[in-house]
Design a protein around this motif. Structure first.
Motif, PDB file in Angstrom:
ATOM      1  N   PHE A   8    -112.909  31.640  99.841  1.00 58.58           N
ATOM      2  CA  PHE A   8    -114.412  30.965  99.863  1.00 58.58           C
ATOM      3  C   PHE A   8    -115.318  31.749  99.148  1.00 58.58           C
ATOM      4  CE2 PHE A   8    -112.693  31.380 104.189  1.00 58.58           C
ATOM      5  CZ  PHE A   8    -112.016  30.195 104.522  1.00 58.58           C
ATOM      6  N   ASP A   9    -115.138  32.433  98.789  1.00 55.52           N
ATOM      7  CA  ASP A   9    -115.534  33.119  98.140  1.00 55.52           C
ATOM      8  C   ASP A   9    -116.493  32.137  96.035  1.00 55.52           C
ATOM      9  OD1 ASP A   9    -116.635  34.786  99.192  1.00 55.52           O
ATOM     10  OD2 ASP A   9    -115.896  36.157  98.386  1.00 55.52           O
ATOM     11  N   THR A  10    -117.587  31.817  96.102  1.00 51.57           N
ATOM     12  CA  THR A  10    -117.356  31.030  94.257  1.00 51.57           C
ATOM     13  C   THR A  10    -119.432  31.744  93.711  1.00 51.57           C
ATOM     14  OG1 THR A  10    -117.535  29.213  93.061  1.00 51.57           O
ATOM     15  CG2 THR A  10    -118.643  29.040  95.514  1.00 51.57           C
ATOM     16  N   VAL A  11    -119.414  31.250  92.319  1.00 53.96           N
ATOM     17  CA  VAL A  11    -120.002  31.561  91.842  1.00 53.96           C
ATOM     18  C   VAL A  11    -120.956  30.255  92.200  1.00 53.96           C
ATOM     19  CG1 VAL A  11    -121.400  32.621  90.231  1.00 53.96           C
ATOM     20  CG2 VAL A  11    -119.529  34.038  90.417  1.00 53.96           C
ATOM     21  N   GLY A  12    -122.467  29.528  91.956  1.00 53.40           N
ATOM     22  CA  GLY A  12    -123.198  28.572  92.089  1.00 53.40           C
ATOM     23  C   GLY A  12    -124.469  28.830  91.694  1.00 53.40           C
ATOM     24  N   TRP A  13    -125.119  27.927  90.549  1.00 53.47           N
ATOM     25  CA  TRP A  13    -126.703  27.755  90.114  1.00 53.47           C
ATOM     26  C   TRP A  13    -127.569  27.312  90.789  1.00 53.47           C
ATOM     27  CZ3 TRP A  13    -121.325  27.167  87.414  1.00 53.47           C
ATOM     28  CH2 TRP A  13    -120.776  27.963  87.305  1.00 53.47           C
ATOM     29  N   LEU A  14    -128.641  28.008  90.824  1.00 55.23           N
ATOM     30  CA  LEU A  14    -129.452  27.406  90.712  1.00 55.23           C
ATOM     31  C   LEU A  14    -130.453  27.275  89.581  1.00 55.23           C
ATOM     32  CD1 LEU A  14    -130.492  29.587  94.075  1.00 55.23           C
ATOM     33  CD2 LEU A  14    -129.593  27.037  94.429  1.00 55.23           C
ATOM     34  N   THR A  15    -131.071  25.414  89.446  1.00 50.53           N
ATOM     35  CA  THR A  15    -132.315  25.342  88.741  1.00 50.53           C
ATOM     36  C   THR A  15    -132.993  24.192  89.164  1.00 50.53           C
ATOM     37  OG1 THR A  15    -130.807  23.513  88.074  1.00 50.53           O
ATOM     38  CG2 THR A  15    -129.764  26.044  86.899  1.00 50.53           C
ATOM     39  N   ARG A  16    -134.184  24.138  87.817  1.00 54.43           N
ATOM     40  CA  ARG A  16    -135.697  23.271  88.381  1.00 54.43           C
ATOM     41  C   ARG A  16    -134.974  21.933  88.692  1.00 54.43           C
ATOM     42  NH1 ARG A  16    -140.258  25.687  89.978  1.00 54.43           N
ATOM     43  NH2 ARG A  16    -140.333  27.959  89.818  1.00 54.43           N
ATOM     44  N   ASP A  17    -133.865  21.630  87.261  1.00 53.07           N
ATOM     45  CA  ASP A  17    -133.599  20.510  86.754  1.00 53.07           C
ATOM     46  C   ASP A  17    -132.278  20.531  86.211  1.00 53.07           C
ATOM     47  OD1 ASP A  17    -132.958  21.599  83.673  1.00 53.07           O
ATOM     48  OD2 ASP A  17    -135.704  22.160  84.460  1.00 53.07           O
ATOM     49  N   LEU A  18    -131.946  19.393  86.607  1.00 54.34           N
ATOM     50  CA  LEU A  18    -130.492  19.101  85.819  1.00 54.34           C
ATOM     51  C   LEU A  18    -130.048  19.627  84.311  1.00 54.34           C
ATOM     52  CD1 LEU A  18    -129.587  15.481  87.755  1.00 54.34           C
ATOM     53  CD2 LEU A  18    -128.070  17.999  88.289  1.00 54.34           C
ATOM     54  N   THR A  20    -131.084  21.743  82.575  1.00 52.70           N
ATOM     55  CA  THR A  20    -130.612  23.779  82.625  1.00 52.70           C
ATOM     56  C   THR A  20    -129.349  23.629  83.361  1.00 52.70           C
ATOM     57  OG1 THR A  20    -133.009  23.923  82.875  1.00 52.70           O
ATOM     58  CG2 THR A  20    -131.519  25.405  83.508  1.00 52.70           C
ATOM     59  N   LEU A  21    -128.926  22.733  84.529  1.00 48.46           N
ATOM     60  CA  LEU A  21    -127.953  23.407  84.696  1.00 48.46           C
ATOM     61  C   LEU A  21    -126.664  22.582  84.486  1.00 48.46           C
ATOM     62  CD1 LEU A  21    -125.760  24.465  87.219  1.00 48.46           C
ATOM     63  CD2 LEU A  21    -126.454  21.708  88.342  1.00 48.46           C
ATOM     64  N   ASP A  22    -126.624  21.382  83.553  1.00 49.97           N
ATOM     65  CA  ASP A  22    -126.007  20.882  82.818  1.00 49.97           C
ATOM     66  C   ASP A  22    -125.362  22.012  81.516  1.00 49.97           C
ATOM     67  OD1 ASP A  22    -124.244  18.687  81.631  1.00 49.97           O
ATOM     68  OD2 ASP A  22    -125.514  18.817  79.786  1.00 49.97           O
ATOM     69  N   ARG A  23    -126.694  22.678  81.247  1.00 56.45           N
ATOM     70  CA  ARG A  23    -126.512  23.505  79.654  1.00 56.45           C
ATOM     71  C   ARG A  23    -125.604  24.794  80.089  1.00 56.45           C
ATOM     72  NH1 ARG A  23    -131.860  25.129  78.130  1.00 56.45           N
ATOM     73  NH2 ARG A  23    -130.414  26.904  76.728  1.00 56.45           N
ATOM     74  N   VAL A  24    -126.081  25.250  81.295  1.00 56.65           N
ATOM     75  CA  VAL A  24    -125.444  26.053  81.874  1.00 56.65           C
ATOM     76  C   VAL A  24    -123.570  25.928  82.545  1.00 56.65           C
ATOM     77  CG1 VAL A  24    -124.188  27.857  84.179  1.00 56.65           C
ATOM     78  CG2 VAL A  24    -126.940  27.591  83.279  1.00 56.65           C
ATOM     79  N   VAL A  25    -123.345  24.822  83.098  1.00 56.40           N
ATOM     80  CA  VAL A  25    -122.064  24.214  83.633  1.00 56.40           C
ATOM     81  C   VAL A  25    -121.425  24.576  82.308  1.00 56.40           C
ATOM     82  CG1 VAL A  25    -120.832  22.166  84.654  1.00 56.40           C
ATOM     83  CG2 VAL A  25    -122.661  23.289  85.449  1.00 56.40           C
ATOM     84  N   ARG A  26    -122.008  23.852  81.044  1.00 50.15           N
ATOM     85  CA  ARG A  26    -121.345  23.164  79.830  1.00 50.15           C
ATOM     86  C   ARG A  26    -120.778  25.041  79.132  1.00 50.15           C
ATOM     87  NH1 ARG A  26    -121.142  18.415  78.149  1.00 50.15           N
ATOM     88  NH2 ARG A  26    -121.807  17.065  78.894  1.00 50.15           N
ATOM     89  N   VAL A  27    -121.396  25.540  79.411  1.00 50.13           N
ATOM     90  CA  VAL A  27    -121.153  26.765  78.737  1.00 50.13           C
ATOM     91  C   VAL A  27    -119.868  27.922  79.680  1.00 50.13           C
ATOM     92  CG1 VAL A  27    -121.814  29.597  78.408  1.00 50.13           C
ATOM     93  CG2 VAL A  27    -123.070  27.481  77.527  1.00 50.13           C
ATOM     94  N   LEU A 223    -122.323  12.340  86.822  1.00 50.03           N
ATOM     95  CA  LEU A 223    -122.433  11.290  87.539  1.00 50.03           C
ATOM     96  C   LEU A 223    -123.785  11.981  88.674  1.00 50.03           C
ATOM     97  CD1 LEU A 223    -120.826   9.614  89.907  1.00 50.03           C
ATOM     98  CD2 LEU A 223    -120.642  10.885  91.675  1.00 50.03           C
ATOM     99  N   ALA A 224    -124.521  12.884  88.821  1.00 51.49           N
ATOM    100  CA  ALA A 224    -125.459  12.943  89.483  1.00 51.49           C
ATOM    101  C   ALA A 224    -126.429  12.888  88.174  1.00 51.49           C
ATOM    102  CB  ALA A 224    -124.941  14.667  89.704  1.00 51.49           C
ATOM    103  N   GLY A 225    -126.034  13.132  87.264  1.00 47.55           N
ATOM    104  CA  GLY A 225    -126.938  12.528  85.769  1.00 47.55           C
ATOM    105  C   GLY A 225    -127.464  10.973  85.874  1.00 47.55           C
ATOM    106  N   ALA A 226    -126.545  10.361  86.044  1.00 50.69           N
ATOM    107  CA  ALA A 226    -126.432   8.892  86.457  1.00 50.69           C
ATOM    108  C   ALA A 226    -127.564   8.100  87.224  1.00 50.69           C
ATOM    109  CB  ALA A 226    -125.632   8.266  85.808  1.00 50.69           C
ATOM    110  N   LEU A 227    -127.446   9.705  88.166  1.00 47.78           N
ATOM    111  CA  LEU A 227    -127.536   9.064  89.460  1.00 47.78           C
ATOM    112  C   LEU A 227    -129.279   8.982  90.280  1.00 47.78           C
ATOM    113  CD1 LEU A 227    -124.759   9.151  91.818  1.00 47.78           C
ATOM    114  CD2 LEU A 227    -126.263   7.594  91.110  1.00 47.78           C
ATOM    115  N   VAL A 228    -129.067  10.393  89.585  1.00 52.83           N
ATOM    116  CA  VAL A 228    -130.460  10.720  89.954  1.00 52.83           C
ATOM    117  C   VAL A 228    -132.422  10.928  89.340  1.00 52.83           C
ATOM    118  CG1 VAL A 228    -132.094  13.750  90.481  1.00 52.83           C
ATOM    119  CG2 VAL A 228    -129.967  12.253  91.036  1.00 52.83           C
TER     120      VAL A 228
END
Length: 234
Positions: A8-18, A20-27, A223-228
């Protein structure tokens, strides 16, 4: 980073805004598959939560629907929730003991309180108990992945806002168990889950989680970016 329960282990990211999270995920992540645009809410899980939590969650979901990202979410049946949670805890405990048991045995007293109690339970899990639990999880995983292929699951990210620092051990354990019942679904399915603090309960933030099909991490973020509306996030 240390492993706990490798299934079940995985790596997740906590960011203040979408953004920043988008930049991390794209890398970090490949393009992957598409998240389903249909949405579903498992009412069976909401039925055991505090009414204030449910009301805050529904209000947040109504805003997401109003923004046009989803139609009104459907109710959806889940695999036996209690059996899935129990099997998850059994496998998690067995794996955690395999990872950390030798060190804990050599260093008695290195953990205490509820953590020590959980490791004592973990040490007692038998191979037959683990095998039966894995069979339950395999069935639940198949059902959850079939659901996520057609719908994105919407859930409260936790069973309550964060407990007060003064909360007793029994209350913390109650909230922890209720929260794990929600969060273990993504872990069992091997699915991405994205949480944003879109709700408030008693003035404290509460997350709304979107869970989509395995491999659809980047699409889920789009999808979240379009919603939030980030200006509206409390």
């Amino acid at each position: 980073m240390l492993p706990l329960a490798p299934s079940f282990d995985t790596v997740g990211w906590l960011t203040r805004d979408l953004a920043t999270l988008d930049r991390v995920v794209r890398v970090m992540l490949p393009e992957g598959s598409r998240a389903a645009s249909g949405a579903a809410i498992p009412e069976v899980l909401l039925s055991v939560l505090d009414p204030a939590v449910v009301q805050a969650f529904r209000s947040a979901v109504a805003l997401l629907v109003e923004r046009g990202g989803f139609d009104k979410p459907d109710d959806v049946e889940l695999p036996d929730v209690k059996a899935t949670y129990a099997a998850f805890r059994t496998v998690q405990a067995a794996e955690a003991w395999r990872v950390h048991g030798p060190w804990l045995t050599e260093h008695p007293g290195s953990v205490s309180g509820a953590v020590a109690d959980r490791f004592r339970v973990a040490a007692a899990v038998t191979p037959d108990e683990e095998r039966r639990a894995r069979n339950v999880l395999a069935e639940a995983r198949g059902a959850l992945r079939a659901l996520l292929a057609e719908r994105t699951l919407l859930l409260p990210s936790a069973a309550s806002p964060a407990p007060q620092a003064s909360a007793g051990g029994a209350e913390v354990d109650r909230v922890r168990g209720a929260t794990l019942t929600l969060t273990c679904l993504a872990a069992v399915a091997g699915a991405p889950s994205l949480s944003a603090p879109l709700a408030r309960v008693g003035g404290a933030p509460l997350g709304v989680a979107l869970v989509s099909a395995p491999g659809s991490d980047r699409s889920l973020l789009e999808l979240a970016g379009a919603l939030v509306d980030e200006t509206a996030v409390p």
